[in-house]
Design a protein around this motif. Structure first.
Motif, PDB file in Angstrom:
ATOM      1  N   ARG A   1      32.597  46.894  46.594  1.00  0.00           N
ATOM      2  CA  ARG A   1      33.931  47.311  46.932  1.00  0.00           C
ATOM      3  C   ARG A   1      34.887  46.322  46.166  1.00  0.00           C
ATOM      4  O   ARG A   1      36.130  46.147  46.559  1.00  0.00           O
ATOM      5  N   SER A   2      34.078  45.356  45.511  1.00  0.00           N
ATOM      6  CA  SER A   2      35.032  44.283  44.981  1.00  0.00           C
ATOM      7  C   SER A   2      35.832  43.706  45.920  1.00  0.00           C
ATOM      8  O   SER A   2      37.026  43.311  45.872  1.00  0.00           O
TER       9      SER A   2
ATOM     10  N   ALA B   1      39.204  40.344  51.449  1.00  0.00           N
ATOM     11  CA  ALA B   1      39.897  39.902  50.300  1.00  0.00           C
ATOM     12  C   ALA B   1      39.507  40.532  49.111  1.00  0.00           C
ATOM     13  O   ALA B   1      38.289  40.498  48.669  1.00  0.00           O
ATOM     14  N   ASN B   2      40.482  41.438  48.431  1.00  0.00           N
ATOM     15  CA  ASN B   2      39.995  42.215  47.351  1.00  0.00           C
ATOM     16  C   ASN B   2      40.178  41.283  46.149  1.00  0.00           C
ATOM     17  O   ASN B   2      40.835  40.104  46.133  1.00  0.00           O
ATOM     18  N   TYR B   3      39.113  41.709  45.075  1.00  0.00           N
ATOM     19  CA  TYR B   3      39.248  40.675  43.941  1.00  0.00           C
ATOM     20  C   TYR B   3      39.155  41.682  42.712  1.00  0.00           C
ATOM     21  O   TYR B   3      38.557  42.711  42.544  1.00  0.00           O
ATOM     22  N   ARG B   4      39.427  40.967  41.566  1.00  0.00           N
ATOM     23  CA  ARG B   4      39.211  41.452  40.400  1.00  0.00           C
ATOM     24  C   ARG B   4      38.529  40.433  39.431  1.00  0.00           C
ATOM     25  O   ARG B   4      38.744  39.311  39.867  1.00  0.00           O
ATOM     26  N   LEU B   5      37.416  40.752  38.560  1.00  0.00           N
ATOM     27  CA  LEU B   5      36.641  39.685  37.844  1.00  0.00           C
ATOM     28  C   LEU B   5      37.346  39.641  36.546  1.00  0.00           C
ATOM     29  O   LEU B   5      37.616  40.647  35.741  1.00  0.00           O
ATOM     30  N   SER B   6      37.389  38.392  36.009  1.00  0.00           N
ATOM     31  CA  SER B   6      37.726  38.014  34.498  1.00  0.00           C
ATOM     32  C   SER B   6      36.529  37.392  33.872  1.00  0.00           C
ATOM     33  O   SER B   6      35.559  37.115  34.991  1.00  0.00           O
TER      34      SER B   6
ATOM     35  N   ILE C   1      39.789  36.775  40.429  1.00  0.00           N
ATOM     36  CA  ILE C   1      41.539  37.073  40.732  1.00  0.00           C
ATOM     37  C   ILE C   1      41.392  37.419  42.115  1.00  0.00           C
ATOM     38  O   ILE C   1      40.976  38.762  42.326  1.00  0.00           O
ATOM     39  N   ILE C   2      41.616  36.914  43.216  1.00  0.00           N
ATOM     40  CA  ILE C   2      41.804  37.461  44.410  1.00  0.00           C
ATOM     41  C   ILE C   2      43.314  37.918  44.511  1.00  0.00           C
ATOM     42  O   ILE C   2      44.208  37.360  44.585  1.00  0.00           O
TER      43      ILE C   2
ATOM     44  N   ARG D   1      29.725  28.395  44.175  1.00  0.00           N
ATOM     45  CA  ARG D   1      28.416  28.373  43.905  1.00  0.00           C
ATOM     46  C   ARG D   1      27.874  29.221  42.505  1.00  0.00           C
ATOM     47  O   ARG D   1      27.074  29.007  41.908  1.00  0.00           O
ATOM     48  N   ASP D   2      28.983  30.205  42.348  1.00  0.00           N
ATOM     49  CA  ASP D   2      28.714  30.926  40.996  1.00  0.00           C
ATOM     50  C   ASP D   2      29.193  30.400  39.834  1.00  0.00           C
ATOM     51  O   ASP D   2      29.198  30.958  38.662  1.00  0.00           O
ATOM     52  N   GLY D   3      29.822  29.347  39.962  1.00  0.00           N
ATOM     53  CA  GLY D   3      30.242  28.836  38.936  1.00  0.00           C
ATOM     54  C   GLY D   3      31.361  29.300  38.152  1.00  0.00           C
ATOM     55  O   GLY D   3      31.714  29.007  37.189  1.00  0.00           O
ATOM     56  N   ARG D   4      32.215  30.033  39.007  1.00  0.00           N
ATOM     57  CA  ARG D   4      33.345  30.422  38.644  1.00  0.00           C
ATOM     58  C   ARG D   4      34.810  29.561  38.816  1.00  0.00           C
ATOM     59  O   ARG D   4      34.444  29.038  39.651  1.00  0.00           O
ATOM     60  N   LYS D   5      36.032  30.277  38.402  1.00  0.00           N
ATOM     61  CA  LYS D   5      37.373  29.728  39.094  1.00  0.00           C
ATOM     62  C   LYS D   5      37.778  30.710  39.824  1.00  0.00           C
ATOM     63  O   LYS D   5      37.475  31.944  39.866  1.00  0.00           O
ATOM     64  N   VAL D   6      38.950  30.424  40.364  1.00  0.00           N
ATOM     65  CA  VAL D   6      39.738  31.396  41.002  1.00  0.00           C
ATOM     66  C   VAL D   6      41.123  31.224  40.639  1.00  0.00           C
ATOM     67  O   VAL D   6      41.724  30.410  40.318  1.00  0.00           O
ATOM     68  N   ILE D   7      41.868  32.638  40.490  1.00  0.00           N
ATOM     69  CA  ILE D   7      43.274  32.842  40.222  1.00  0.00           C
ATOM     70  C   ILE D   7      43.682  33.302  41.528  1.00  0.00           C
ATOM     71  O   ILE D   7      43.402  34.451  41.863  1.00  0.00           O
ATOM     72  N   ALA D   8      44.758  32.774  42.141  1.00  0.00           N
ATOM     73  CA  ALA D   8      45.261  33.260  43.433  1.00  0.00           C
ATOM     74  C   ALA D   8      46.400  34.244  43.066  1.00  0.00           C
ATOM     75  O   ALA D   8      47.289  34.001  42.474  1.00  0.00           O
TER      76      ALA D   8
END
Length: 89
Positions: free
Chosen positions: A9-10, A23-28, A33-34, A62-69
């Protein structure tokens, strides 16, 4: 209470009794990107949204990613928690 990543459900989810905050998100390629957070009305004002975002950020780290608010609540959370600044893309 533990936040989980519902990849189908992302969205990140946090069960509180019979309710679910999410919290919905999309991946880059390098970031998550929340885009929207939602806490059921009955749970608002109890810190559930902040707990959800904290758990989501822990999973992202933990997954080694960054976040975009991409959501005002996450922007505000990050402003109040400079210890998570290393995650911001």
């Amino acid at each position: 209470m533990a936040v989980r990543d519902n990849k189908d459900r992302s969205r990140f989810e946090l069960d509180v009794g019979s309710e679910v905050a999410f919290a919905n998100y999309r991946l880059s390629p390098t970031a998550v990107i929340i885009t929207h957070t939602e806490t059921p009305r009955a749970l608002r004002g109890r810190g559930i949204g902040s707990e959800l975002v904290k758990g989501a950020l822990d999973l992202i780290r933990r997954d080694g990613r960054k976040v975009i608010a991409g959501c005002g609540f996450v922007v505000d959370y990050l402003d109040r928690h400079p210890e998570d600044a290393d995650l911001v893309a």
